[in-house]
Design an enzyme around this catalytic site. Structure first.
Site, PDB file in Angstrom:
ATOM      1  N   GLN A  86       1.233  -1.270   0.453  1.00  0.00           N
ATOM      2  CA  GLN A  86      -0.120   0.147   0.082  1.00  0.00           C
ATOM      3  C   GLN A  86       0.563   1.265  -0.157  1.00  0.00           C
ATOM      4  OE1 GLN A  86      -2.925  -0.085   2.975  1.00  0.00           O
ATOM      5  NE2 GLN A  86      -3.145  -1.959   2.619  1.00  0.00           N
TER       6      GLN A  86
ATOM      7  N   HIS B 114      -1.591   0.394   5.517  1.00  0.00           N
ATOM      8  CA  HIS B 114      -1.949   1.466   6.575  1.00  0.00           C
ATOM      9  C   HIS B 114      -1.058   2.380   7.252  1.00  0.00           C
ATOM     10  CE1 HIS B 114      -4.488  -1.271   8.412  1.00  0.00           C
ATOM     11  NE2 HIS B 114      -4.913  -1.795   6.803  1.00  0.00           N
TER      12      HIS B 114
ATOM     13  N   GLU C 216     -15.250   4.703   8.840  1.00  0.00           N
ATOM     14  CA  GLU C 216     -15.738   6.170   9.616  1.00  0.00           C
ATOM     15  C   GLU C 216     -15.753   7.402   9.176  1.00  0.00           C
ATOM     16  OE1 GLU C 216     -14.171   5.475  13.657  1.00  0.00           O
ATOM     17  OE2 GLU C 216     -14.364   3.443  14.266  1.00  0.00           O
TER      18      GLU C 216
ATOM     19  N   TYR D  91      -9.794   8.540  19.292  1.00  0.00           N
ATOM     20  CA  TYR D  91     -10.963   7.630  18.317  1.00  0.00           C
ATOM     21  C   TYR D  91     -11.239   6.439  18.840  1.00  0.00           C
ATOM     22  CZ  TYR D  91     -11.527  12.257  17.154  1.00  0.00           C
ATOM     23  OH  TYR D  91     -12.210  13.724  17.040  1.00  0.00           O
TER      24      TYR D  91
ATOM     25  N   TYR E   7     -10.759  -9.218   9.689  1.00  0.00           N
ATOM     26  CA  TYR E   7     -11.103 -10.179   7.972  1.00  0.00           C
ATOM     27  C   TYR E   7     -11.856 -11.684   8.736  1.00  0.00           C
ATOM     28  CZ  TYR E   7      -9.401  -5.793   6.036  1.00  0.00           C
ATOM     29  OH  TYR E   7      -8.988  -4.538   6.322  1.00  0.00           O
TER      30      TYR E   7
END
Lengths: 379, 379
Positions: A92, A157, A251, A261, A272
């Site tokens: 990513q 991430h 979110e 949060y 998953y």
């Protein structure tokens, strides 16, 4: 409808679905509050990730493998800009978001965010540079903030959206890096956070944890998983953040200084594999999201629509979605979401970022190896 | 010594080790600061868990399956006391700790802690009762605090030690219940906490989270895993807590109001499978343990030695250990641990609780189906 699905299933067995495509270039799409003409403004971008519009109308666009280009007002791509440092373009990671300094017109400064390989592993880095007068290269390229510690394993991430607050200060979102998810809860760690710094990457004196021993002074908010959307609500002055949940639990959060949060102490999602992360989605001392998607849509870029071209879209927030791919339009009232419309979901095009252009059209980056900029203009 | 081990290994192949036993009743054991005579004071207790000494010298002892007995000054067991409610005696649950009210002599009040089955599942419950004048039963049995919410699956990690603070207020430790370990971090949940209440089970007005919306006012400290040891340090007035880590990471913590002890955001342990829980053992805003054991010893009961019988043991904390079973003696200085000695580890007897008796001897409960009270007295 069922007949049509069956026909499609027969024509395109698993693994051979029809390629994502626009039905026709320039088609008019009808939606709840506006009809728009959908065109491919540009193409040939490899996994484009972030974009910003220059005062002259050109677009500055990143490609995740590590290139940055200008896209002309005619949609033509420039050659890759010189001066872009080598990034960690694995999984990513890569060259991710880009944003202009609020005084870009005078300073020519830009900020970009990327995955970088350093001693110890990979991390999210914020870099400042100057766009050369001829637009062909970056000058004075200066790394200003590393979301340490680097992580040796895992290349996921990174978060990595950049936004400026109403007061001109710079915010950067970082992801939890998906190995030790507790990083998001630890204040001596810059993963899974939103950071607030100046243009030198220095923490702000009024940041919420500057007086807490051991805490990193750059931290503005914490308990985030993988936030890839960050935008200033122009009507309230709040920063809104979109973050990917795991299986379930995407979110939208409204950021407050020092707030937690909740990831992974509370979440609407599960692993998953289906196993539990937390049995609760809310807890005292942790801030609830204002919007949750289960199943996920994988929200990436955000853009508040504050232009005149589509009067029906005023006070809407557009969300580029990667899974259940398409464009989500949220109606807002203050710092609340009041409604949702899904646009172009039938096209099955992964959307990474969205921008309100100077002319009031919407521009969307598609997450494809032959990535495009789609344009939604009054039709 | 090696020869003896080899001889034992030959005589008792794997799975046929000699039964845990005292070499001889009344043997004198030499140790660093004291020699002590080791005797079996009582036996025939099934999985004894907690004990308290009455002013007349008798011991009040719980058995995990759900019985409470008095043990006379001669070591004789009474019949099971009447009036004990039915408890959830499955897995790690059952009738667990017992403590006397500070004014027991006048009030005859006792407090006990147990696993209970209620609507929705199992939880840790604190109950108040009065020991009848003849010592044969409990009267006025009144549940005063449930560590809600109940949990439908899993029957582990109840925590469940009771202690009184220097100011006479009641503290109860609760475990994370080992299904959703994030319960320890959530302030609207009484699992994985130390609670501070009065003798009616009511939260104290100066508890740290009474003004936080949604938080449970009973919470005194949080971020605990499975705390089975709780004792008042008589020299500092602090409460010391022992908690079981997973694989690695047993801890001794000194309790402060409102503090977060980190589980599972930080831990010195890993999952039993070897996978990572958190890569860090410390974080700002979370309090580090003052002692860590890896590999684990599984600390259960705690007792500070403040008697005269063993002058060399003054300012020591004794820890009853279940795995690497034995008795650990920690030397202390203020709220710090300064040294460690392991006693009776060669006996391989799981030890659940430890008490300093009125005569200055140490009494130890063994976690066995035919459980004993061992006595360590000057020899």
């Amino acid at each position: 409808m069922i007949k049509r699905i069956l026909a499609l299933a027969l024509a395109f067995p698993l693994g051979a679905l029809p390629p994502p495509a626009l039905a026709q270039n320039g088609e008019v799409v009808r939606s709840e509050r506006a009809n728009f003409r959908l065109t491919t403004f540009a193409s040939g971008l490899e996994r484009p990730w972030g974009m910003a519009q220059l005062p002259d109308g050109q677009l500055l666009v990143t490609e995740r493998p590590g290139r940055m280009r200008l896209v002309g007002r005619d949609g033509a791509l420039s050659r890759p800009l010189g001066g872009v440092p080598q990034v960690e373009a694995a999984s990513q990671g890569g060259l991710l978001d880009v944003a202009l300094a609020p005084d870009f017109e005078r300073s020519r400064e830009i900020f970009f965010c990327s995955a970088m390989l350093v001693q110890g592993g990979a991390l999210t880095r914020l870099t400042r540079a100057r766009l050369a007068a001829d637009g062909a290269e970056l000058e004075a390229v200066t790394p200003i903030l590393d979301a340490t510690p680097a992580q040796s394993s895992g290349r996921q991430h990174y978060g990595c959206r950049i936004a400026f607050g109403a007061d001109g200060r710079l915010f950067l979102s970082t992801g939890d890096r998906n190995v030790d998810r507790m990083r998001s809860q630890r204040l001596d760690d810059l993963a899974g956070k939103v950071l607030r710094v100046d243009r030198e990457g220095r923490p702000q004196r009024d940041n919420p944890f500057v007086d807490q021993p051991g805490a990193r002074p750059e931290v503005f908010s914490h308990g985030h998983r993988n936030p890839q959307g960050l935008a200033l609500n122009p009507w309230t002055g709040s920063l809104w953040l979109a973050e990917h949940g795991p299986r379930g639990g995407d979110e939208i959060n409204v950021l407050r200084p020092g707030a937690n949060y909740g990831w992974p102490v509370v979440t609407h999602g599960v692993n998953y594999s289906g196993t539990t992360i937390s049995e609760r989605s809310s807890a005292p001392g942790m801030v609830d999201p204002i919007r949750v998607w289960t199943p996920v849509i994988s929200p990436a870029g955000l853009a508040f629509y504050d232009a005149a071209a589509f009067p029906g879209w005023r006070r809407s927030l557009f969300v580029a979605a990667l899974n259940s791919p398409g464009l989500v339009r949220l109606t807002t009232d203050g710092d609340q979401v009041t409604g949702e419309e899904r646009l172009l979901f039938d096209r099955r095009i992964r959307m990474r970022d969205v921008l309100v252009a100077q002319d009031g059209s919407l521009l969307v980056l598609t997450d494809e190896s032959d990535g495009r900029i789609l344009r939604l203009a009054p039709g």
